[in-house]
Each structure stands twice: as structure tokens, then as C-alpha cells.
Design an enzyme around this catalytic site. Sequence first.
Site, mmCIF file in Angstrom:
data_model
loop_
_atom_site.group_PDB
_atom_site.id
_atom_site.type_symbol
_atom_site.label_atom_id
_atom_site.label_comp_id
_atom_site.label_asym_id
_atom_site.label_seq_id
_atom_site.Cartn_x
_atom_site.Cartn_y
_atom_site.Cartn_z
ATOM 1 N N SER A 143 32.869 42.334 44.714
ATOM 2 C CA SER A 143 32.433 43.669 45.108
ATOM 3 C C SER A 143 31.087 43.576 45.814
ATOM 4 C CB SER A 143 32.266 44.560 43.873
ATOM 5 O OG SER A 143 31.687 45.794 44.248
ATOM 6 N N TYR A 157 28.882 46.123 35.573
ATOM 7 C CA TYR A 157 29.983 45.822 36.513
ATOM 8 C C TYR A 157 29.473 44.959 37.668
ATOM 9 C CZ TYR A 157 33.246 46.810 40.380
ATOM 10 O OH TYR A 157 34.091 46.702 41.456
HETATM 11 P P1 NAP Z 1 42.124 50.349 40.197
HETATM 12 O O1 NAP Z 1 42.779 51.253 41.171
HETATM 13 O O2 NAP Z 1 41.381 50.937 39.056
HETATM 14 O O3 NAP Z 1 43.235 49.319 39.644
HETATM 15 C C1 NAP Z 1 42.871 48.389 38.664
HETATM 16 C C2 NAP Z 1 44.037 47.484 38.390
HETATM 17 O O4 NAP Z 1 43.625 46.510 37.414
HETATM 18 C C3 NAP Z 1 45.226 48.210 37.801
HETATM 19 O O5 NAP Z 1 46.409 47.616 38.311
HETATM 20 C C4 NAP Z 1 45.104 47.900 36.304
HETATM 21 O O6 NAP Z 1 46.364 47.851 35.636
HETATM 22 C C5 NAP Z 1 44.545 46.504 36.346
HETATM 23 N N1 NAP Z 1 43.869 46.112 35.114
HETATM 24 C C6 NAP Z 1 42.859 46.718 34.472
HETATM 25 N N2 NAP Z 1 42.524 46.041 33.356
HETATM 26 C C7 NAP Z 1 43.363 44.971 33.305
HETATM 27 C C8 NAP Z 1 43.546 43.913 32.402
HETATM 28 N N3 NAP Z 1 42.758 43.810 31.300
HETATM 29 N N4 NAP Z 1 44.510 43.018 32.646
HETATM 30 C C9 NAP Z 1 45.307 43.107 33.739
HETATM 31 N N5 NAP Z 1 45.183 44.095 34.640
HETATM 32 C C10 NAP Z 1 44.221 45.016 34.427
HETATM 33 O O7 NAP Z 1 41.081 49.369 40.924
HETATM 34 P P2 NAP Z 1 40.860 48.973 42.466
HETATM 35 O O8 NAP Z 1 39.863 49.917 43.023
HETATM 36 O O9 NAP Z 1 42.142 48.740 43.141
HETATM 37 O O10 NAP Z 1 40.079 47.603 42.244
HETATM 38 C C11 NAP Z 1 40.712 46.341 42.331
HETATM 39 C C12 NAP Z 1 39.602 45.303 42.355
HETATM 40 O O11 NAP Z 1 38.724 45.578 43.442
HETATM 41 C C13 NAP Z 1 38.725 45.312 41.100
HETATM 42 O O12 NAP Z 1 38.378 44.004 40.743
HETATM 43 C C14 NAP Z 1 37.501 46.077 41.552
HETATM 44 O O13 NAP Z 1 36.360 45.716 40.824
HETATM 45 C C15 NAP Z 1 37.402 45.641 42.995
HETATM 46 N N6 NAP Z 1 36.633 46.560 43.839
HETATM 47 C C16 NAP Z 1 37.036 47.835 44.043
HETATM 48 C C17 NAP Z 1 36.261 48.669 44.837
HETATM 49 C C18 NAP Z 1 36.625 50.091 45.106
HETATM 50 O O14 NAP Z 1 35.789 50.829 45.658
HETATM 51 N N7 NAP Z 1 37.813 50.546 44.765
HETATM 52 C C19 NAP Z 1 35.078 48.195 45.406
HETATM 53 C C20 NAP Z 1 34.710 46.877 45.169
HETATM 54 C C21 NAP Z 1 35.491 46.065 44.383
HETATM 55 P P3 NAP Z 1 46.989 49.179 34.886
HETATM 56 O O15 NAP Z 1 47.285 50.152 35.998
HETATM 57 O O16 NAP Z 1 48.181 48.689 34.204
HETATM 58 O O17 NAP Z 1 45.891 49.663 33.973
#
Ligand code: NAP
Length: 248
Positions: A143, A157
Site C-alpha cells: 500500500s 495498517y
Molecule cells: P477488500 O475489498 O476489503 O477485500 C479484502 C479481501 O481479503 C476479501 O476477499 C477478504 O475475504 C479477504 N480477507 C480478509 N481477511 C482474510 C484472511 N484472514 N484470510 C484470507 N482472506 C482474508 O480489500 P481490497 O481493498 O480489495 O484490498 C486488497 C489488498 O489491497 C489489501 O491487502 C489491502 O491492504 C490492499 N490495498 C487496498 C487499497 C484500497 O484503497 N482499497 C489501497 C492500498 C492497498 P472475505 O470477503 O471472505 O472476508
Amino acid sequence: MTRIMLITGASRGIGAATARLAARHGYDVCVNYASAREQAEAVVADVVKAGAKGLAVQADVSDPNSVERLFHVCDLELGPLSVLVNNAGILETQARLEDMTGDRIDRIFAVNVRGAFLCAREAVRRLSTSHGGKGGAIVNVSSAAARLGSPGEYIDYAASKGAMDTMTIGLSQEVAAEGIRVNAVRPGIIETDIHASGGEPGRVARIAPALPMQRGGTADEVAEAILWLASEEASYVTGSFIEASGGR
Ligand code: NAP
């Protein structure tokens, strides 16, 4: 031969977009999820629609036994791994550091750091030429928070993503001569459900005007960077970071 990609946390958001794009690029895809089985199955249905094989596997990445089972099932059902995308990640309600509990900090680090390490370990055991593997790639979804620190929102985080960045550098060098490339994408403000977990579903709209590109990014835009790092086009790229953050 078909390439096989395992994506953690692929039931929604960036992981789901990566799974769908990977299928269009000809990968068979293992879609890991924590609890959202129906959403993960819907992603698999799209993977299959694109002409690839797909498999949804429940596993909490912070749990060593679950992670071992996840990779084992992927081996059995899809075949030998080519690429791991360490995407599963969590954050919690926006808070200042002085208000964070020990349990909260442990939860964040368990999923974002221990989970990424455990999955990378299983991938290296399969991909490394020193273990009889054929090489491959690991893409860590870090991130921009690792650079920015997320003051007033979630320093825990941000620091967990800093740990992931350090792992990316160290592991990339540790396994470079064993056919494995290790890189990371640092997304900025991306339109997914993760912001609701922080207690502010409208966070993208609030921050977007202050970004150089004046908009949030999409999960599809991040998926493009992940797929490139995973691909043969990036064959001389390791220990590198792509900033998918609209100029921030
Ligand atoms: P999201 O929409 O909240 O999705 C999170 C995913 O992780 C879901 O599929 C969830 O599964 C899964 N998950 C959560 N806890 C878990 C665990 N203990 N074991 C296995 N799976 C787990 O998040 P996102 O925004 O797509 O983010 C994906 C990645 O990008 C993350 O690492 C996040 O930190 C990074 N990121 C996101 C952003 C942003 O702005 N969105 C920015 C920078 C970095 P369930 O649905 O089954 O709970």
C-alpha cells in the site's frame, strides 16, 4: 502449459479483479477467501466463463494450518503453482495510535504480515528450483500507506505494509537465483469495500480531489499492474515496487 495463480483474499475488491483478469490472460485461478463463500464462488464463475479453471478455497491466511491446506488443495485441484498474489489484507476503524489495543495491532499484523509470510513460504517451497520447482513469481499487494504512514487513520495498517515491503526486498534477493521473482504493488486510494472496514465508506470521494489525478483508482487498474509483474514481460524485474496511486 497453463499457468496457475493463487490469489489470497480474492472474493472481492482488488483480489477479485485480479482473478478475473488472470483468467483472461489464460491463468487457472485459485480464489482464496476468509468467509465470503458466495462472492468467491461468483468470482470463480467469471473465471470459468473466461475459459479458465477456477477454484474457491476458504482459508484464514493468518493460520498456518489453513495456509498449508489452501496450497495443498490448489496443488491437487489445479496443479503446480506458477504465481502467488499475496493480496489478503485488513484494516480496522480509523484511530490514533494512543487508542489502539494490543489485540487490534495483533489482528492487523496476523493477517497482513504473518499471512503474507506464511503464503510466501508455501509458494517458495513449491516454486524454488532448489526444491525441484520450476520458478515463478510472487506479487505482494502492499500500500502507498507504507510510504505515507496513515497518521490519524491506521498507522498499524501502514506499518504492516512497511513490513511487507521489507519482506519483498529481502525475499526477492534470497530467491533470485532460484527462479523466483518477488515484487510488490503499492495501491493508493482504490474504490473497494476496505474503506468501510475503516468506518468511512466515502473515504475515496473525500480524498480524491486532493490527489494529483483527482480521482480514486479502480481495482481493475491495480490488477493490471499485478498481472504485469507476474508475467514473463517482467522477467528481469524483481525486488521492485509499482506505485498504483494516481501520483500520490
Ligand atoms: P477488500 O475489498 O476489503 O477485500 C479484502 C479481501 O481479503 C476479501 O476477499 C477478504 O475475504 C479477504 N480477507 C480478509 N481477511 C482474510 C484472511 N484472514 N484470510 C484470507 N482472506 C482474508 O480489500 P481490497 O481493498 O480489495 O484490498 C486488497 C489488498 O489491497 C489489501 O491487502 C489491502 O491492504 C490492499 N490495498 C487496498 C487499497 C484500497 O484503497 N482499497 C489501497 C492500498 C492497498 P472475505 O470477503 O471472505 O472476508
